[in-house]
Motif scaffolding. Structure first.
Motif, PDB file in Angstrom:
ATOM      1  N   ASN A   1       6.426  11.386   3.181  1.00  8.98           N
ATOM      2  CA  ASN A   1       7.832  11.768   3.319  1.00  8.98           C
ATOM      3  C   ASN A   1       8.708  11.129   2.237  1.00  8.98           C
ATOM      4  O   ASN A   1       9.634  11.766   1.723  1.00  8.98           O
ATOM      5  N   GLU A   2       8.433   9.883   1.921  1.00  6.73           N
ATOM      6  CA  GLU A   2       9.225   9.223   0.877  1.00  6.73           C
ATOM      7  C   GLU A   2       9.013   9.911  -0.472  1.00  6.73           C
ATOM      8  O   GLU A   2       9.977  10.108  -1.230  1.00  6.73           O
ATOM      9  N   TYR A   3       7.764  10.267  -0.769  1.00  4.74           N
ATOM     10  CA  TYR A   3       7.493  10.984  -2.013  1.00  4.74           C
ATOM     11  C   TYR A   3       8.224  12.319  -2.041  1.00  4.74           C
ATOM     12  O   TYR A   3       8.836  12.695  -3.060  1.00  4.74           O
ATOM     13  N   ALA A   4       8.149  13.075  -0.921  1.00  2.14           N
ATOM     14  CA  ALA A   4       8.793  14.386  -0.854  1.00  2.14           C
ATOM     15  C   ALA A   4      10.297  14.268  -1.091  1.00  2.14           C
ATOM     16  O   ALA A   4      10.896  15.095  -1.785  1.00  2.14           O
ATOM     17  N   GLU A   5      10.896  13.218  -0.543  1.00  5.56           N
ATOM     18  CA  GLU A   5      12.336  13.014  -0.715  1.00  5.56           C
ATOM     19  C   GLU A   5      12.665  12.672  -2.173  1.00  5.56           C
ATOM     20  O   GLU A   5      13.628  13.204  -2.739  1.00  5.56           O
TER      21      GLU A   5
ATOM     22  N   VAL B   1      10.300  17.811  -3.060  1.00  5.83           N
ATOM     23  CA  VAL B   1       9.255  18.810  -2.814  1.00  5.83           C
ATOM     24  C   VAL B   1       8.806  18.689  -1.357  1.00  5.83           C
ATOM     25  O   VAL B   1       9.224  17.770  -0.624  1.00  5.83           O
ATOM     26  N   TYR B   2       7.927  19.598  -0.931  1.00  9.23           N
ATOM     27  CA  TYR B   2       7.350  19.494   0.402  1.00  9.23           C
ATOM     28  C   TYR B   2       6.369  18.325   0.427  1.00  9.23           C
ATOM     29  O   TYR B   2       5.724  18.024  -0.594  1.00  9.23           O
ATOM     30  N   PRO B   3       6.239  17.669   1.561  1.00 13.25           N
ATOM     31  CA  PRO B   3       5.264  16.582   1.664  1.00 13.25           C
ATOM     32  C   PRO B   3       3.865  17.092   1.298  1.00 13.25           C
ATOM     33  O   PRO B   3       3.452  18.146   1.785  1.00 13.25           O
TER      34      PRO B   3
ATOM     35  N   LEU C   1       0.822  -1.204   0.000  1.00 12.09           N
ATOM     36  CA  LEU C   1       0.000   0.000   0.000  1.00 12.09           C
ATOM     37  C   LEU C   1       0.859   1.259   0.000  1.00 12.09           C
ATOM     38  O   LEU C   1       0.581   2.225  -0.724  1.00 12.09           O
ATOM     39  N   LYS C   2       1.919   1.246   0.794  1.00 13.49           N
ATOM     40  CA  LYS C   2       2.820   2.403   0.826  1.00 13.49           C
ATOM     41  C   LYS C   2       3.454   2.632  -0.550  1.00 13.49           C
ATOM     42  O   LYS C   2       3.521   3.770  -1.032  1.00 13.49           O
ATOM     43  N   ILE C   3       3.897   1.547  -1.177  1.00 14.55           N
ATOM     44  CA  ILE C   3       4.511   1.657  -2.514  1.00 14.55           C
ATOM     45  C   ILE C   3       3.512   2.225  -3.516  1.00 14.55           C
ATOM     46  O   ILE C   3       3.854   3.112  -4.316  1.00 14.55           O
ATOM     47  N   LEU C   4       2.272   1.741  -3.468  1.00  8.11           N
ATOM     48  CA  LEU C   4       1.244   2.211  -4.401  1.00  8.11           C
ATOM     49  C   LEU C   4       0.912   3.683  -4.178  1.00  8.11           C
ATOM     50  O   LEU C   4       0.698   4.432  -5.142  1.00  8.11           O
ATOM     51  N   ILE C   5       0.894   4.115  -2.927  1.00  6.69           N
ATOM     52  CA  ILE C   5       0.611   5.531  -2.627  1.00  6.69           C
ATOM     53  C   ILE C   5       1.741   6.419  -3.158  1.00  6.69           C
ATOM     54  O   ILE C   5       1.495   7.450  -3.788  1.00  6.69           O
ATOM     55  N   VAL C   6       2.990   6.010  -2.908  1.00  6.13           N
ATOM     56  CA  VAL C   6       4.140   6.789  -3.383  1.00  6.13           C
ATOM     57  C   VAL C   6       4.139   6.862  -4.912  1.00  6.13           C
ATOM     58  O   VAL C   6       4.374   7.929  -5.502  1.00  6.13           O
ATOM     59  N   GLN C   7       3.878   5.740  -5.567  1.00  7.50           N
ATOM     60  CA  GLN C   7       3.816   5.729  -7.039  1.00  7.50           C
ATOM     61  C   GLN C   7       2.751   6.700  -7.553  1.00  7.50           C
ATOM     62  O   GLN C   7       2.983   7.445  -8.513  1.00  7.50           O
ATOM     63  N   SER C   8       1.596   6.678  -6.911  1.00  9.94           N
ATOM     64  CA  SER C   8       0.501   7.557  -7.334  1.00  9.94           C
ATOM     65  C   SER C   8       0.868   9.026  -7.149  1.00  9.94           C
ATOM     66  O   SER C   8       0.571   9.872  -8.008  1.00  9.94           O
ATOM     67  N   LEU C   9       1.506   9.349  -6.038  1.00 11.49           N
ATOM     68  CA  LEU C   9       1.930  10.735  -5.796  1.00 11.49           C
ATOM     69  C   LEU C   9       2.943  11.188  -6.844  1.00 11.49           C
ATOM     70  O   LEU C   9       2.890  12.324  -7.330  1.00 11.49           O
ATOM     71  N   LEU C  10       3.856  10.305  -7.206  1.00  8.05           N
ATOM     72  CA  LEU C  10       4.855  10.637  -8.225  1.00  8.05           C
ATOM     73  C   LEU C  10       4.207  10.873  -9.585  1.00  8.05           C
ATOM     74  O   LEU C  10       4.689  11.674 -10.390  1.00  8.05           O
ATOM     75  N   ARG C  11       3.120  10.182  -9.852  1.00 15.57           N
ATOM     76  CA  ARG C  11       2.427  10.377 -11.136  1.00 15.57           C
ATOM     77  C   ARG C  11       1.615  11.668 -11.130  1.00 15.57           C
ATOM     78  O   ARG C  11       1.564  12.386 -12.137  1.00 15.57           O
ATOM     79  N   LEU C  12       0.964  11.943 -10.025  1.00 14.51           N
ATOM     80  CA  LEU C  12       0.112  13.137  -9.955  1.00 14.51           C
ATOM     81  C   LEU C  12       0.918  14.420  -9.830  1.00 14.51           C
ATOM     82  O   LEU C  12       0.582  15.438 -10.433  1.00 14.51           O
ATOM     83  N   LYS C  13       1.955  14.370  -8.969  1.00  9.04           N
ATOM     84  CA  LYS C  13       2.786  15.564  -8.719  1.00  9.04           C
ATOM     85  C   LYS C  13       1.928  16.761  -8.310  1.00  9.04           C
ATOM     86  O   LYS C  13       2.084  17.878  -8.804  1.00  9.04           O
ATOM     87  N   GLU C  14       1.001  16.509  -7.393  1.00  2.00           N
ATOM     88  CA  GLU C  14       0.095  17.538  -6.892  1.00  2.00           C
ATOM     89  C   GLU C  14       0.419  17.845  -5.429  1.00  2.00           C
ATOM     90  O   GLU C  14       0.781  16.942  -4.656  1.00  2.00           O
ATOM     91  N   PRO C  15       0.282  19.125  -5.015  1.00  5.52           N
ATOM     92  CA  PRO C  15       0.563  19.476  -3.612  1.00  5.52           C
ATOM     93  C   PRO C  15      -0.512  18.986  -2.647  1.00  5.52           C
ATOM     94  O   PRO C  15      -0.266  18.870  -1.444  1.00  5.52           O
TER      95      PRO C  15
ATOM     96  N   GLU D   1      -7.413   1.366   8.070  1.00  3.69           N
ATOM     97  CA  GLU D   1      -6.439   1.380   9.172  1.00  3.69           C
ATOM     98  C   GLU D   1      -5.011   1.223   8.640  1.00  3.69           C
ATOM     99  O   GLU D   1      -4.088   1.917   9.096  1.00  3.69           O
ATOM    100  N   LEU D   2      -4.817   0.306   7.687  1.00  5.24           N
ATOM    101  CA  LEU D   2      -3.482   0.100   7.119  1.00  5.24           C
ATOM    102  C   LEU D   2      -3.013   1.349   6.354  1.00  5.24           C
ATOM    103  O   LEU D   2      -1.839   1.731   6.434  1.00  5.24           O
ATOM    104  N   VAL D   3      -3.933   1.966   5.601  1.00  3.48           N
ATOM    105  CA  VAL D   3      -3.585   3.177   4.857  1.00  3.48           C
ATOM    106  C   VAL D   3      -3.160   4.286   5.814  1.00  3.48           C
ATOM    107  O   VAL D   3      -2.144   4.976   5.593  1.00  3.48           O
ATOM    108  N   ASP D   4      -3.926   4.479   6.877  1.00  5.31           N
ATOM    109  CA  ASP D   4      -3.578   5.512   7.870  1.00  5.31           C
ATOM    110  C   ASP D   4      -2.193   5.258   8.463  1.00  5.31           C
ATOM    111  O   ASP D   4      -1.440   6.200   8.730  1.00  5.31           O
ATOM    112  N   SER D   5      -1.852   3.993   8.621  1.00 10.28           N
ATOM    113  CA  SER D   5      -0.576   3.661   9.276  1.00 10.28           C
ATOM    114  C   SER D   5       0.641   3.931   8.389  1.00 10.28           C
ATOM    115  O   SER D   5       1.753   4.075   8.904  1.00 10.28           O
ATOM    116  N   VAL D   6       0.453   3.982   7.077  1.00 11.99           N
ATOM    117  CA  VAL D   6       1.596   4.198   6.172  1.00 11.99           C
ATOM    118  C   VAL D   6       1.556   5.573   5.509  1.00 11.99           C
ATOM    119  O   VAL D   6       2.476   5.921   4.758  1.00 11.99           O
ATOM    120  N   LEU D   7       0.545   6.359   5.791  1.00  6.30           N
ATOM    121  CA  LEU D   7       0.341   7.613   5.073  1.00  6.30           C
ATOM    122  C   LEU D   7       1.498   8.589   5.278  1.00  6.30           C
ATOM    123  O   LEU D   7       2.012   9.174   4.321  1.00  6.30           O
TER     124      LEU D   7
END
Length: 230
Positions: free
Chosen positions: A151-155, A159-161, A114-128, A140-146
């Motif tokens: 932070n991984e996407y920002a790094e 950009v800023y998280p 889930l964390k990998i999929l969220i980071v991938q999606s953020l990299l594709r969208l590139k939205e603040p 619950e799992l999503v909240d735990s890795v959000l």
């Protein structure tokens, strides 16, 4: 004496004229018979020609019908083969989709995914700022890795998280079940969108499977049927 000579001469002339008439009549009869024979032969030949033409036409029609029938049978056979191939590929797809259900059952592995999929999606969208949707059972799992995903996407993007708002009113459908009526389902993953909803990144397991399957379909067909689909 003279009267006898005159009578004889008249008789000779009459006989000659009669003979001439008979011969002329014979000539006319022969000529008429020959003309009739010629006309009769011409009629016979014309009928023969007509019969041959009709036979050739029907023979050609039979040949064309045979070609059409053969072509239709060949096409029907090809359609059956293609349908059987499509059914096999579809069954493979369904089997792969069923395998997806096991991924979310291993919580530790699924949490990392889930964390990998969220980071991938953020990299594709590139939205603040983005909106995230997930299944209710994954909330619950999503909240735990959000936070770590932000932070991984920002790094990675330097950009800023980003601001990630989890939609807690509209959820993705649950996984398919034998106990539920057929309808929309989701085997897991997330969907992220820009805040205005104009840009959407569907990163569910089902969507990833569809993309991978389409990409690999030529190789799958080559492996199964020895051909590459057009």
């Amino acid at each position: 004496m003279e009267g006898v000579d005159v009578s004889r001469q008249l008789k000779q002339m009459t006989d000659f004229i009669r003979q001439e008439a008979v011969e002329k009549a014979v000539e006319i009869e022969v000529a008429a018979a020959e003309e009739f024979q010629i006309e009769n032969l011409q009629l016979v030949e014309a009928e023969k020609k007509k019969i041959r033409q009709e036979f050739d036409r029907k023979e050609k029609q039979v040949g064309i019908k045979k070609k059409i029938d053969y072509s239709m049978q060949l096409n029907a056979s090809r359609i059956k083969v293609l349908q059987a191939q499509d059914d096999l590929v579809t069954n493979m797809m369904e089997s792969a989709r069923k395998e997806l259900l096991y991924i979310s059952r291993d919580h530790q592995t699924y949490k990392k995914l889930l964390k990998i999929l969220i980071v991938q999606s953020l990299l594709r969208l590139k939205e603040p700022a983005v909106l995230l949707r997930c299944r209710m059972e994954d909330l619950e799992l999503v909240d735990s890795v959000l936070e770590s995903a932000r932070n991984e996407y920002a790094e990675k993007a330097n950009v800023y998280p980003p601001e990630i708002v989890v939609d807690r009113h509209v959820y993705l459908p649950s996984a398919p079940s034998h106990y539920q009526a057929p309808g929309p389902s989701c085997s897991g993953g997330v969907v992220l969108a820009s805040r205005d909803g104009k840009i959407v990144c569907e990163n569910t397991l089902d969507a990833r499977l569809q993309v991978a399957f389409r990409k690999k379909l030529p190789e799958i067909r080559q492996s199964l049927f020895g051909q590459v689909a057009a």
